[in-house]
Structures are given as structure tokens and as C-alpha cells.
Scaffold this motif. Structure first.
Motif, PDB file in Angstrom:
ATOM      1  N   ILE A 132     -46.293  -2.786  12.035  1.00 33.84           N
ATOM      2  CA  ILE A 132     -45.511  -1.359  12.313  1.00 33.84           C
ATOM      3  C   ILE A 132     -44.976  -1.209  13.338  1.00 33.84           C
ATOM      4  O   ILE A 132     -45.601  -2.276  14.368  1.00 33.84           O
ATOM      5  CB  ILE A 132     -46.995  -0.520  12.050  1.00 33.84           C
ATOM      6  N   PRO A 134     -51.364  -2.718   9.210  1.00 33.38           N
ATOM      7  CA  PRO A 134     -51.067  -2.355  10.922  1.00 33.38           C
ATOM      8  C   PRO A 134     -49.874  -3.689  11.904  1.00 33.38           C
ATOM      9  O   PRO A 134     -49.654  -2.635  12.615  1.00 33.38           O
ATOM     10  CB  PRO A 134     -52.723  -1.918  11.843  1.00 33.38           C
ATOM     11  N   CYS A 151     -50.800  -7.635   2.672  1.00 34.83           N
ATOM     12  CA  CYS A 151     -49.953  -7.978   3.335  1.00 34.83           C
ATOM     13  C   CYS A 151     -49.069  -8.701   4.014  1.00 34.83           C
ATOM     14  O   CYS A 151     -47.695  -8.806   4.360  1.00 34.83           O
ATOM     15  CB  CYS A 151     -50.249  -7.169   4.889  1.00 34.83           C
ATOM     16  N   ASP A 178     -51.957   5.845   5.193  1.00 34.62           N
ATOM     17  CA  ASP A 178     -51.390   4.598   5.171  1.00 34.62           C
ATOM     18  C   ASP A 178     -49.338   5.341   5.312  1.00 34.62           C
ATOM     19  O   ASP A 178     -48.811   6.092   4.237  1.00 34.62           O
ATOM     20  CB  ASP A 178     -51.451   4.068   4.203  1.00 34.62           C
ATOM     21  N   GLU A 192     -47.131   3.512   5.316  1.00 32.70           N
ATOM     22  CA  GLU A 192     -46.138   3.448   3.706  1.00 32.70           C
ATOM     23  C   GLU A 192     -45.861   4.013   3.555  1.00 32.70           C
ATOM     24  O   GLU A 192     -45.111   3.519   2.860  1.00 32.70           O
ATOM     25  CB  GLU A 192     -45.881   1.664   4.308  1.00 32.70           C
ATOM     26  N   ILE A 240     -52.268   5.911  13.646  1.00 31.13           N
ATOM     27  CA  ILE A 240     -51.662   5.191  12.295  1.00 31.13           C
ATOM     28  C   ILE A 240     -52.323   3.407  12.102  1.00 31.13           C
ATOM     29  O   ILE A 240     -52.462   3.503  11.030  1.00 31.13           O
ATOM     30  CB  ILE A 240     -50.396   5.249  12.948  1.00 31.13           C
ATOM     31  N   SER A 284     -53.868   2.301   8.274  1.00 31.01           N
ATOM     32  CA  SER A 284     -53.037   1.444   7.827  1.00 31.01           C
ATOM     33  C   SER A 284     -53.061   0.084   7.322  1.00 31.01           C
ATOM     34  O   SER A 284     -53.845  -0.695   7.457  1.00 31.01           O
ATOM     35  CB  SER A 284     -51.826   1.740   8.531  1.00 31.01           C
TER      36      SER A 284
END
Length: 346
Positions: free
Chosen positions: A100, A97, A55, A180, A182, A90, A94
Motif C-alpha cells: 500500500i 500492507p 503477497c 482488506d 485491496e 488500513i 490488510s
């Protein structure tokens, strides 16, 4: 035989829970957090969720960071438990995370501290939606809960959110995400303003009154379009295009017509259908397994639709936290329970 069928349904739900949420047993024990403003409520602090290595940087804090995933959810006392569970789900699923950013829409001003206590490292902002904005536009509906002003806050997202936020995922408070988010965020909208799972097999005519269909002034709104039903509880919205075209005013205009001509019966959904149906970017049905709350009259139990599942949505009159508390849950309510952070204050 009836008890056997029910037991079989519950076992199926339990198996689906295991398949969808393999890490649900890893929740950390946490002490109860009490809000100074909400003495009746107590929520356990959620686990800390960190970005996976792929990420990149997780130091994003400003709402205008272009790499953020933006999610909007309403907060109110009646559905607060559902909103907290939705956020928890969520974060749980994820890969990134920390990327977000949550936008919380509320009509009460005392909920921010509770969110911060429950999710200490959450990136979020609260937006006060004044009920007077829609007070004179709301008509009676088949269910009183659908008449609450906060149900209409989604109409004003482009005005409420910062202009630097170009896209947002809007989610209802009675759902959990088991994939996820995304993946939903990166859905292509093509030239459309909103994207949502469409259900073209549904009887579209039932969402409007006979008076609507018999009056060409109104029914002509769908001329040249192939409108399909979509559920407004899960939408990806292009805020830039919405602002440019001025869709909020178009929705308001239909609400004004409703006040004088009674062209529909069902809350905030029909104006969205009137403005957008036939111009919606289709999203996979896995992103809105809706209707799990049952119908709006009897609140019966429902089964999952065929196909894969990324989001479970308890739209309808039955909410999982109420049925679980009453010891009369539907089988699929077991899939919501692991995300629940609520506990009664002793």
C-alpha cells in the motif's frame, strides 16, 4: 428504560468491535513519539505490519510500481488524529500492507516527520495543496469545517499525483477500514471515472436549492441521467480518464456558478454530484457505513445501516475523538478507539 436502551446499544457496539477486529488486542506497547514541529501532539509508534506469504515481494518502494495499491488521505491539524487512525486501521486489516502506498494531501508543511515517526516503514509521499487554488471558489456552507480549502483537494488529485498513478482510493479522515482495502481497490469501474456506494433512496433534490431546480440552465445538467446521492469521502477514481476528460475544470465551473447563484448549501459535495451523479460505478454499501457523526446541526448519535461492514465513516458534525475526550461518546465510537494512536504531551 432510556438508560437500558443506551446500555444495550453500547453492548452491541462492543460486540461488533470484537467481531470486526479480532486482533486489536495484539497492538505492541510503544513509547510516545514527539514531533519537533508539533510540540502539542504525541503519537505512539504503530506496530510493524508485514505482508502475508501470498503477497509476494514486499520491496516495492517506487510510487510507479504497477502492483501497488494507492490510497489518498488529507492531513491537517484539526483532523490529524482521524487520519492517523485511518492509516492504522488500513494497515491492521490488510493482508499485504507493504503493497500500500499512501498519498497525503496537506496545507501545512510540518506533518511529514510526525507520520514517519508514527509509521517508520510506511510507503508514502506528501503533496502540498496551496489554499489559493480554491480560495476564490469556496462558498459559505452549513458548517464552517466544510469551507476549509483542504476539503477541495480531492478535486485536484489527478493533477497532484504522478502521471504513472492510474487509479487511487480517496478516503476521508474520519473513518476506519475494518476489511482488506485491496478488495475495494480491485472494484471494477466499468466505463465510469469514479466508483462509490450509491444511495438512490435518498432525497436527491435536497442537495440543491429551490433556485437551482427552478432554473433550467442548471437543473438541465441532470437531463438524461438517473442521479443518486453518493458520499465523496470514499471513492475509487480512474485518474487516467479523469485527466483525459478534464473533470477538475468541470467541477470548478460549478463552483463559479455557485458563487453567483447560490445553487447549493453543502460544501464540496454538490459539484461532485453535478458532474458525476448518474455516472458512478456502484460499490457495495459495506464500504461506506457513513453518517456516524450525526447530522450537521445537532450531531446526534447514529446506528449502523443494515448489512455487512467494511468501513465505518463518522461523516457529520460529531467526531469520535472529540466525543471520547469529552467523556460523552456515542456507542459506535468504541469501534474507532482501538485505532487511535494519540496521546497528549505531558
Amino acid at each position: 428504560m432510556l438508560w437500558l436502551m443506551r446500555f444495550s446499544g453500547f453492548c452491541s457496539a462492543a460486540m461488533l468491535l470484537i467481531l470486526l477486529s479480532p486482533s486489536l488486542q495484539s497492538f505492541h506497547p510503544a513509547e510516545a513519539i514527539r514531533s519537533n514541529h508539533l510540540d502539542r501532539f504525541s503519537y505512539r509508534q504503530a506496530s510493524t505490519f508485514r505482508n502475508a506469504e501470498q503477497c509476494g515481494s514486499n520491496n516495492r518502494t517506487g510510487v510507479c510500481d504497477p502492483s501497488l495499491v494507492h490510497v489518498a488521505i488529507t492531513l491537517d491539524l484539526e483532523y490529524l488524529r482521524g487520519s492517523i487512525a485511518a492509516v492504522h486501521s488500513i494497515l491492521q486489516h490488510s493482508q499485504c500492507p507493504d503493497n500500500i502506498f499512501f498519498h497525503f494531501l496537506l496545507t501545512q508543511t510540518n506533518l511529514e516527520s510526525l507520520v514517519r515517526s508514527t509509521f517508520p516503514e510506511l510507503k508514502f509521499k506528501v503533496y502540498y495543496f496551496h489554499p489559493d487554488i480554491v480560495k476564490n471558489l469556496i462558498s459559505t456552507s452549513v458548517r464552517q469545517a466544510l469551507e476549509q480549502p483542504l476539503n477541495y483537494a480531492r478535486n485536484y488529485l489527478p493533477d497532484l499525483l504522478e502521471s504513472c498513478v492510474h487509479r487511487v482510493i480517496y478516503l476521508d479522515s474520519d473513518l476506519v477500514v475494518v476489511d482488506d482495502v485491496e478488495k475495494l481497490w480491485t472494484t471494477s469501474l466499468g466505463g465510469s471515472t469514479i466508483g462509490a456506494p450509491e444511495y438512490c433512496h435518498a432525497n436527491f433534490t435536497k442537495y440543491f436549492t429551490a433556485g437551482f431546480w427552478s432554473d433550467r440552465r442548471f437543473s438541465a445538467a441532470f437531463a438524461g441521467r438517473r442521479p443518486c446521492y453518493f458520499n465523496t469521502g470514499v471513492m475509487v477514481i480512474d485518474l487516467v480518464k479523469w485527466r483525459r476528460v478534464g473533470y477538475t475544470r468541470r467541477i470548478e465551473r460549478w463552483m463559479e456558478i455557485q458563487k453567483s447563484h447560490r445553487i447549493y448549501e453543502l460544501g464540496s459535495l454538490p459539484p461532485f454530484l453535478l458532474v458525476f451523479a448518474g455516472h458512478v460505478a456502484p460499490i457495495e454499501h459495506r464500504w461506506n457505513q457513513h453518517g456516524l457523526g450525526g447530522d450537521n446541526v445537532r450531531g446526534s448519535c447514529r446506528d449502523l445501516h443494515a448489512g455487512p461492514v467494511s468501513l465505518l465513516h463518522w461523516s457529520g458534525s460529531g467526531k469520535p475523538w472529540l466525543r471520547l475526550d469529552s467523556k460523552r461518546p456515542c456507542p459506535l465510537d468504541a469501534l474507532w478507539a482501538p485505532y487511535d494512536l494519540y496521546g497528549h504531551t505531558q
